[in-house]
Every structure is written in structure tokens, then in C-alpha cells.
Design an enzyme around this catalytic site. Structure first.
Site, PDB file in Angstrom:
ATOM      1  N   GLU A 140       0.655  -1.163   0.005  1.00  0.00           N
ATOM      2  CA  GLU A 140      -0.093  -0.099  -0.002  1.00  0.00           C
ATOM      3  C   GLU A 140       0.918   1.191   0.159  1.00  0.00           C
ATOM      4  OE1 GLU A 140      -3.164   0.482  -0.171  1.00  0.00           O
ATOM      5  OE2 GLU A 140      -3.460  -1.450  -0.597  1.00  0.00           O
ATOM      6  N   SER A 141       1.924   1.378   0.921  1.00  0.00           N
ATOM      7  CA  SER A 141       2.397   2.663   1.154  1.00  0.00           C
ATOM      8  C   SER A 141       3.907   2.317   1.066  1.00  0.00           C
ATOM      9  CB  SER A 141       1.927   3.183   2.457  1.00  0.00           C
ATOM     10  OG  SER A 141       2.459   2.305   3.562  1.00  0.00           O
TER      11      SER A 141
END
Length: 477
Positions: free
Chosen positions: A302-303
Site C-alpha cells: 500500500e505505502s
């Protein structure tokens, strides 16, 4: 006197002509009170870790032991010669070690039915010119003695007399691949599945020319006195083939490793060393009954473990939560690493709990991650579509085939929730599976294995880049 001597001579001749019988000890077959499986260590064969045992051969051996209604005893050996001797001496019942069918093995043993297929490939290191002709290599090939690769090179040598190689007895396949990555040897030969799995940890590995194609991986049985076990193995194999077990295990161990991104893999390994230590405790604390490494792998997808990550679509933080999702699970500051991880874990756990009970435990995480990515409603659409196509709606391997169809009008117009980027969901889940595999491998380097009696009580779960910012989109759920 002459007549007397003649009688004696005739007596000796008659005695010599009589058939001499020697009482040989009758073979007493091993009473199968346990299934003794000889094996070699390897990620796709048999591995022990703090999470239990795993490997394609191990999973199948465990199921075979259950089929026979006896305990499983895995017996690891350090080389193939010892394995062969043990089987011939009846010290083990079967060899399950990721071995391919070869003429030499057919001559020495009975071979079981095929489990999966591999190619034999020449392996070299990133930065070395890609070899095109095996007879014109700038360096030497190093392979394992008594391996199928010896037979392959021996056959090639008939057409390329200048071809030479080194054989080692004190290394295994994993060590030789590591030596390639570390520039200690020039080339080796390996099964394609082994290269695909190991380049998650050794991204500098490269596959060169295919030397042998579509070789069956089989189990080895003793050459004699194994009729009963062979019959049972064939019946078991037929049962598992019909049940989809072989397809399931193929997806479990190899389905997610075929895609490979060299730059991404190197970046992930660096991040494990430099970034993960800051957040590992948070993942472990908030994972709860989840495997913290799956939670961490999801966060990296995700990040890239950036607590201040932002997306133009409005998702933010370590777990890239949408604002509505954050409110739903009680998160007030999405840019706070701990809050984001806690919220992401809660949301993922909720996705798992919402899934139908018909989805097996070992598959639920992948369904949940797909739901995490495109929404639970679209995953349910895909499951219904799979069922209409006579596929298994509870098997991830089948859902992977169906999810991309949600992007085609022919299919999504028949669904309740319509269009979804299903192919991205498949890529998303496969990426997390690869990250998870790497985290498990790194984590296990510093851990002692569980006791053997506890390991056999566990069946390993399935192991397994889309742009960041895909988590919990605002859509029907």
C-alpha cells in the site's frame, strides 16, 4: 577294484547333478505403522520454521499419510546418494524430494505419478551477458553430483565435446544459487521453480537457456516389494487429482512467483533492513490473530511503509485507508503510523470474518485481500460468476481466473455491482504473497525451528506492483 571306483565316481556325478537349494531369508516387508519419507531441504520441497513445516512435497506427503491413516515421519538427508541408499536399504518408504523423472531413476526405482512440471535452466548472475550457447560459456558450470543435471550435461556433451563442468557433493541447490548471486561461481543448472522461488531473496539470479522442458516431478519407490504402496499411491493421487489438490498446491507454491520485478525486489529487501525495524513492533502488536508478516506485506504494497503516504484518490497513511473506512473503524489520524496499522488490521480482520465459511482457512486471506482491494461486493460478484462457469468459487486459483473478467462488459453487465478492475486485484494479492514469502524467509533466518512433533500438527497456509493507494476504495462493500 575298478568296479568299486566306478561306483564311487558315479555317486559323485549323481550328487553333482542334483539341484542344490540354498535357503534365502524371506523378505519381510516393513509394516507401515508410519510413513517414512526421505527428503531434501528446499522451499518447494520441505522446510521447517517457527510457523511449522511447508513445501509441495511435504504437503502431499502429509495428505498421503492421512490417506494411509498412519503418522508421517519426514527424514531429511543431505544429498541424493544417501537418499537412494536409504530407499534401497528399506530405511525409508518413499523419496519425496522434488526429483524429476530421468532414465537413470527409471532404471533404479519405481516412479510415482507426476506432481508438477519444471524446466531445467542455466542460471547466471545479473550483470553477466546473457548466455546463448551453452558450449561457449565464459566460465564454468557447477552442479550437484547425482542430480538430474549430470545426465542432462552428459547428453549435451555428446554434441558439444568441449562442454565441461564441476560436480560438488557438499552443497545443495539453494547454496549453489546463493553462490551465483555472491559471484562465487559462474553458472549452475536448476529447476525453473527453484529459480522463481529463490529470486525473491536473491534478485540477482537470472534464468538462461532452457536445457530440458516440461519434466515431471515424481516420487521414488523401492524397485521391489513395493506393489502395495504403489497401488495405494496411485489411488491417492487419483483422488487428489480429482479433488483439485495438485492444482491448489501448484497455485500455493508457484502461482504468485512467476511475476518478477528486479528493482522492486531489491528495494523491498533494503526496506526490510532499513525501514521495517521502526514499525515491526506495531505490526506484531496490532496483528492479533493475523500473521504480522501478512499485515506488514499488505502495508508495504500500500505505502512502502511510508506513514505520510498520500494518493490523489484521497487514501492516506501506512495502510492507505479511505476517510469513510477510517471513521468506520474509529481511526482519527490516518497519518499516525500506529493508528493506521491498527485500523488496517481491524479492517482486514473484518473482511476475513465476512467471508463465507465455505472458503477454506488456507484461502481466506487471499479472498480478504482481494476484498480489501476492490471491495467485498465485487469479490462476491466474481464468486457467483465462477460458479456459473462451473469453477470453484471457494478456490483462489479459480477466482484469479474470473476476477479479470469483471473488466469486460460481456461479464460485468450480468453482475450486481458491475465493473471492477479485477486484474489489478489479482496482481495486488500476488504481490503481497511475494512480499510475505520474503518476510517469512528473512524472519526465519534468526529463528529456531519448532520441535518435530509440533510441526507435523500444522499444515502450512498458502504462501504467497499495483499502484499504492488502492486500499478500501469507496464503493459497494
Amino acid at each position: 577294484m575298478t568296479r568299486f571306483l566306478l561306483i564311487i565316481i558315479l555317486g559323485f556325478l549323481l550328487t553333482a547333478c542334483q539341484q542344490v537349494t540354498v535357503d534365502e531369508p524371506e523378505f519381510v516387508p516393513h509394516q507401515l505403522t508410519e510413513l517414512r519419507v526421505g527428503t531434501l531441504y528446499g522451499p518447494q520441497i520441505y522446510m521447517t520454521s517457527g510457523q511449522g513445516n511447508s513445501g509441495f512435497d511435504y504437503d502431499m506427503a502429509l495428505r498421503f499419510a492421512e490417506y494411509l491413516n498412519v503418522p508421517l515421519k519426514m527424514v531429511p538427508y543431505t544429498n541424493r546418494s544417501e537418499l537412494y541408499d536409504a530407499l534401497k536399504k528399506n530405511d525409508i518408504d518413499i523419496i519425496a524430494a522434488g526429483m524429476t523423472e530421468t532414465p537413470a531413476r527409471r532404471e533404479q526405482f519405481r516412479l510415482g505419478p507426476p506432481l508438477y512440471r519444471v524446466n531445467q535452466v542455466l542460471v547466471y548472475r545479473e550483470g553477466v551477458a546473457a548466455p546463448k550457447d551453452i558450449s561457449k560459456l565464459k566460465g564454468r558450470i557447477t552442479i550437484i553430483a547425482d542430480s538430474a543435471f549430470v545426465e542432462t550435461l552428459t547428453q549435451l556433451q555428446k554434441h558439444h565435446p568441449s562442454l565441461v563442468w564441476d560436480q560438488v557433493t557438499d552443497k545443495d541447490s539453494e547454496e549453489l544459487l546463493a553462490m551465483i548471486a555472491n559471484k562465487e561461481i559462474d553458472y549452475t543448472i536448476a529447476d525453473s521453480s527453484s529459480v522463481q522461488i529463490n529470486r525473491r531473496y536473491l534478485p540477482d539470479l537470472r534464468s538462461g537457456p532452457v536445457l530440458e522442458e516440461k519434466l515431471d516431478v515424481v516420487w521414488l519407490l523401492p524397485p521391489t516389494h513395493s506393489d502395495a504402496l504403489m497401488s495405494q499411491l496411485l489411488a491417492f493421487w487419483h483422488q487428489e487429482k480429482l479433488a483439485g489438490t495438485l492444482d491448489h498446491l501448484n497455485e500455493k507454491y508457484f502461482g504468485h512467483v512467476k511475476r518478477f520485478d528486479y528493482i522492486d525486489t531489491r528495494a523491498f529487501l533494503r526496506a526490510i533492513e532499513t525501514v521495517l525495524p521502526r514499525y515491526r513492533q506495531l505490526f506484531e502488536t496490532h496483528a492479533g490473530d493475523l500473521d504480522w508478516r501478512k499485515l506488514a506485506a499488505t502495508s508495504y504494497q500500500e505505502s512502502h511503509w511510508n506513514p505520510h503516504a498520500r494518493s490523489p484518490t484521497g487514501v492516506r497513511g501506512m495502510m492507505m485507508l479511505t476517510e469513510p473506512t477510517a471513521k468506520e473503524i474509529g481511526i482519527t489520524n490516518r497519518l499516525d503510523a500506529e493508528e493506521s496499522i491498527r485500523g488496517g488490521a481491524a479492517y482486514l480482520r473484518d473482511m476475513i470474518n465476512r467471508l463465507p465459511e465455505s472458503i477454506p482457512e488456507s484461502q481466506r486471506m487471499w479472498f480478504a485481500l482481494a476484498s480489501y482491494n476492490i471491495g467485498y461486493a465485487h469479490v462476491e460478484d466474481a464468486r457467483k460468476l465462477a460458479e456459473s462457469m462451473e469453477l470453484n468459487p471457494n478456490a483462489w486459483r479459480d477466482l484469479k481466473k474470473v476476477l479479470p473478467l469483471l473488466q469486460k462488459r460481456k461479464y460485468y453487465q450480468k453482475t450486481r455491482y458491475g465493473y471492477a478492475r479485477g486484474s489489478e486485484a489479482v496482481h495486488y494479492v500476488d504481490s503481497i504473497r511475494r512480499y510475505y514469502d520474503t518476510l517469512v524467509w528473512v524472519d526465519n533466518q534468526s529463528k529456531q525451528p519448532m520441535p518435530e512433533d509440533e510441526q507435523n500438527d500444522l499444515i502450512a497456509e498458502e504462501l504467497p506492483s499495483m499502484p499504492a493507494g488502492s486500499l478500501s476504495p469507496d464503493q459497494p462493500k
